[in-house]
Design an enzyme around this catalytic site. Structure first.
Site, PDB file in Angstrom:
ATOM      1  N   HIS A 250      41.605  -9.778  19.294  1.00  0.00           N
ATOM      2  CA  HIS A 250      40.229  -9.933  18.818  1.00  0.00           C
ATOM      3  C   HIS A 250      40.122  -9.421  17.385  1.00  0.00           C
ATOM      4  CE1 HIS A 250      35.924 -10.518  19.028  1.00  0.00           C
ATOM      5  NE2 HIS A 250      35.795  -9.346  18.425  1.00  0.00           N
TER       6      HIS A 250
ATOM      7  N   HIS B 128      39.208 -17.870  13.723  1.00  0.00           N
ATOM      8  CA  HIS B 128      39.788 -19.158  14.130  1.00  0.00           C
ATOM      9  C   HIS B 128      39.865 -20.067  12.921  1.00  0.00           C
ATOM     10  CE1 HIS B 128      35.406 -19.208  14.777  1.00  0.00           C
ATOM     11  NE2 HIS B 128      35.448 -20.465  14.379  1.00  0.00           N
TER      12      HIS B 128
END
Ligand code: AMP
Ligand code: ZN
Length: 111
Positions: A47, A97
């Protein structure tokens, strides 16, 4: 692993997902709301909120390598990559991303 993060759940197998490609620390899967005939997301398993806080050289390379490996696997050599960083840039999922889009012509300059 952030239990409130959809990409953590996908990348770490809590939501069953077909990966186009994966390596030790990166997964690649199809965007649920594609903006082009091919629209992939290249996502680190860890993360990391966005590009501003990516500080791992090996992982940085692995992300670029995953773009090349996934597109090569799909027989694509022309594509656009986008990293939305921060709300005003269009970031909605706060887990780093890279969008990889292909299969149509893209305008430049982008809006
Ligand atoms: P961004 O606006 O750059 O944060 O991009 C988030 C992207 O994630 C959007 O293109 C969404 O369509 C995509 N997305 C959100 N949830 C999912 C999901 N469960 N599976 C695949 N893609 C998703
Ligand atoms: Zn996450």
């Amino acid at each position: 692993m952030n239990n409130n993060c959809i990409f953590c759940k996908i990348a770490n197998g809590q939501i069953p997902t077909d990966f186009v490609y994966q390596s030790s620390n990166v997964v690649v899967f199809k965007d649920i709301n594609p903006q082009a005939p091919v629209h992939l997301l290249v996502v680190p398993k860890a993360h990391i909120e966005n590009l501003n806080v990516l500080n791992d050289k090996e992982l940085s390379f692995e992300l670029f390598d995953a773009i090349k490996a996934a597109t090569k696997k799909l027989g694509i050599s022309e594509y656009r990559c986008v990293i939305n960083t921060g709300r005003s840039a269009g970031q909605e999922v706060f887990h780093l991303h890279i969008h990889v889009m292909a299969g149509r012509d893209f305008l430049w300059p982008a809006g």
